[in-house]
Design an enzyme around this catalytic site. Structure first.
Site, PDB file in Angstrom:
ATOM      1  N   ASP A 106      -7.854  -3.005  -9.529  1.00 24.74           N
ATOM      2  CA  ASP A 106      -8.696  -3.938 -10.243  1.00 24.74           C
ATOM      3  C   ASP A 106      -8.520  -3.259 -11.667  1.00 24.74           C
ATOM      4  O   ASP A 106      -7.806  -3.671 -12.521  1.00 24.74           O
ATOM      5  CB  ASP A 106     -10.016  -3.950  -9.465  1.00 24.74           C
ATOM      6  CG  ASP A 106     -10.980  -4.988 -10.333  1.00 24.74           C
ATOM      7  OD1 ASP A 106     -10.595  -5.773 -11.192  1.00 24.74           O
ATOM      8  OD2 ASP A 106     -12.257  -4.563 -10.404  1.00 24.74           O
ATOM      9  N   VAL A 156     -13.167 -10.763  -4.541  1.00 24.99           N
ATOM     10  CA  VAL A 156     -12.751 -11.221  -3.086  1.00 24.99           C
ATOM     11  C   VAL A 156     -13.556 -10.116  -2.086  1.00 24.99           C
ATOM     12  O   VAL A 156     -13.905  -9.130  -2.366  1.00 24.99           O
ATOM     13  CB  VAL A 156     -11.396 -11.404  -2.994  1.00 24.99           C
ATOM     14  CG1 VAL A 156     -10.854 -12.325  -3.709  1.00 24.99           C
ATOM     15  CG2 VAL A 156     -10.556 -10.006  -3.265  1.00 24.99           C
ATOM     16  N   ASP A 162     -15.595  -5.380   0.909  1.00 25.44           N
ATOM     17  CA  ASP A 162     -16.809  -5.831   1.144  1.00 25.44           C
ATOM     18  C   ASP A 162     -17.701  -6.447  -0.090  1.00 25.44           C
ATOM     19  O   ASP A 162     -17.195  -6.380  -1.197  1.00 25.44           O
ATOM     20  CB  ASP A 162     -17.590  -4.464   1.447  1.00 25.44           C
ATOM     21  CG  ASP A 162     -17.772  -3.667   0.138  1.00 25.44           C
ATOM     22  OD1 ASP A 162     -16.904  -3.178  -0.428  1.00 25.44           O
ATOM     23  OD2 ASP A 162     -18.965  -3.237   0.069  1.00 25.44           O
TER      24      ASP A 162
HETATM   25  P1  5GP Z   1     -10.373  -0.201  -9.708  1.00 27.50           P
HETATM   26  O1  5GP Z   1     -10.777   1.407  -9.463  1.00 27.50           O
HETATM   27  O2  5GP Z   1      -8.809  -0.359  -9.803  1.00 27.50           O
HETATM   28  O3  5GP Z   1     -11.053  -0.724 -10.403  1.00 27.50           O
HETATM   29  O4  5GP Z   1     -10.977  -0.790  -8.194  1.00 27.50           O
HETATM   30  C1  5GP Z   1     -10.664  -0.303  -6.986  1.00 27.50           C
HETATM   31  C2  5GP Z   1     -11.877  -0.578  -6.159  1.00 27.50           C
HETATM   32  O5  5GP Z   1     -12.792  -1.482  -6.427  1.00 27.50           O
HETATM   33  C3  5GP Z   1     -11.184  -1.172  -4.994  1.00 27.50           C
HETATM   34  O6  5GP Z   1     -10.799  -0.203  -4.052  1.00 27.50           O
HETATM   35  C4  5GP Z   1     -12.509  -1.879  -4.230  1.00 27.50           C
HETATM   36  O7  5GP Z   1     -13.167  -1.100  -3.196  1.00 27.50           O
HETATM   37  C5  5GP Z   1     -13.259  -2.235  -5.517  1.00 27.50           C
HETATM   38  N1  5GP Z   1     -13.010  -3.578  -5.802  1.00 27.50           N
HETATM   39  C6  5GP Z   1     -12.129  -3.797  -6.872  1.00 27.50           C
HETATM   40  N2  5GP Z   1     -12.155  -5.483  -7.005  1.00 27.50           N
HETATM   41  C7  5GP Z   1     -12.864  -5.787  -5.916  1.00 27.50           C
HETATM   42  C8  5GP Z   1     -13.179  -7.282  -5.411  1.00 27.50           C
HETATM   43  O8  5GP Z   1     -12.645  -8.265  -5.634  1.00 27.50           O
HETATM   44  N3  5GP Z   1     -13.762  -7.356  -4.155  1.00 27.50           N
HETATM   45  C9  5GP Z   1     -14.160  -6.127  -3.729  1.00 27.50           C
HETATM   46  N4  5GP Z   1     -14.960  -6.212  -2.406  1.00 27.50           N
HETATM   47  N5  5GP Z   1     -13.916  -4.894  -4.058  1.00 27.50           N
HETATM   48  C10 5GP Z   1     -13.256  -4.673  -5.160  1.00 27.50           C
END
Ligand code: 5GP
Ligand code: MG
Length: 184
Positions: A106, A156, A162
């Protein structure tokens, strides 16, 4: 639980098919010419748990599992709140070929924080495998070796992901109705 679903983004059959393809690619990239090779799978808990379990069973190589917890969306937050890492159970990574497994890419802050850490811990190689990648520059610009699906920039749940620790056991990746978030 099912009444909260707005729409199914990726149905279970499609997930299972793609997981096999990813496992084949990973096996191909890590297996030596004489059919040997060893990897350490590091799923980022809790979100990558279900994905990693399915993935591992299709990688027919000598394998160790190292556990790591990274929290970025505590409770009912649907935007990243900064990263907290726990690597006490990751094991000895010296000289190991590590495959970091996460549910979704993300903001990229998880992967960007964890990959250098694994290298510092002595891993010979670190490759990144994510089931989902959001359509936003921070995600697509974060290096990832294996990506299951590119999805729109929406929140999502399901297949490990979750909302407030619920919905992880849904076999499909889905979006939730707006009312679900309005409740909290
Ligand atoms: P990042 O560090 O890339 O921003 O996000 C990674 C973590 O954020 C993922 O492993 C997940 O746990 C959480 N996350 C990011 N986007 C989503 C989403 O759309 N839905 C959910 N449930 N968790 C997300
Ligand atoms: Mg996560």
């Amino acid at each position: 639980m099912h009444a909260d679903i707005e729409r199914v983004l990726i149905p279970r059959e499609k997930i299972q098919h793609r997981v096999r393809e990813l496992a084949e690619q990973i096996t191909h990239d890590h297996m030596t010419k004489n059919g040997e090779g060893e990897v350490t799978i590091v799923p980022i808990l809790t979100g990558a748990m279900i994905f990693a379990c399915d993935l591992m069973r299709h990688i027919p190589m000598a394998m160790k599992i190292g556990l790591m917890t990274v929290s970025s969306y505590p409770g009912t937050a649907t935007t990243s709140q900064g990263v907290t890492i726990n690597y006490k159970k990751v094991g000895d990574l010296t000289g190991r070929h590590v495959i970091l497994v996460d549910d979704i890419l993300d903001s990229g802050s998880t992967i960007r924080a964890v990959v250098p850490m694994l290298r510092d811990m002595g891993a010979a190689t670190v490759r990144v495998c994510v089931l989902l990648r959001k359509d936003r520059p921070e995600a697509t610009q974060t290096p990832a070796d294996y990506v299951g699906f590119d999805i729109p920039d929406e929140f999502v749940v399901g297949y490990g992901l979750d909302y407030d620790d619920y919905y992880r056991n849904l076999p499909d990746v889905v979006t939730l109705k707006r009312e679900v978030y309005a409740k909290s």
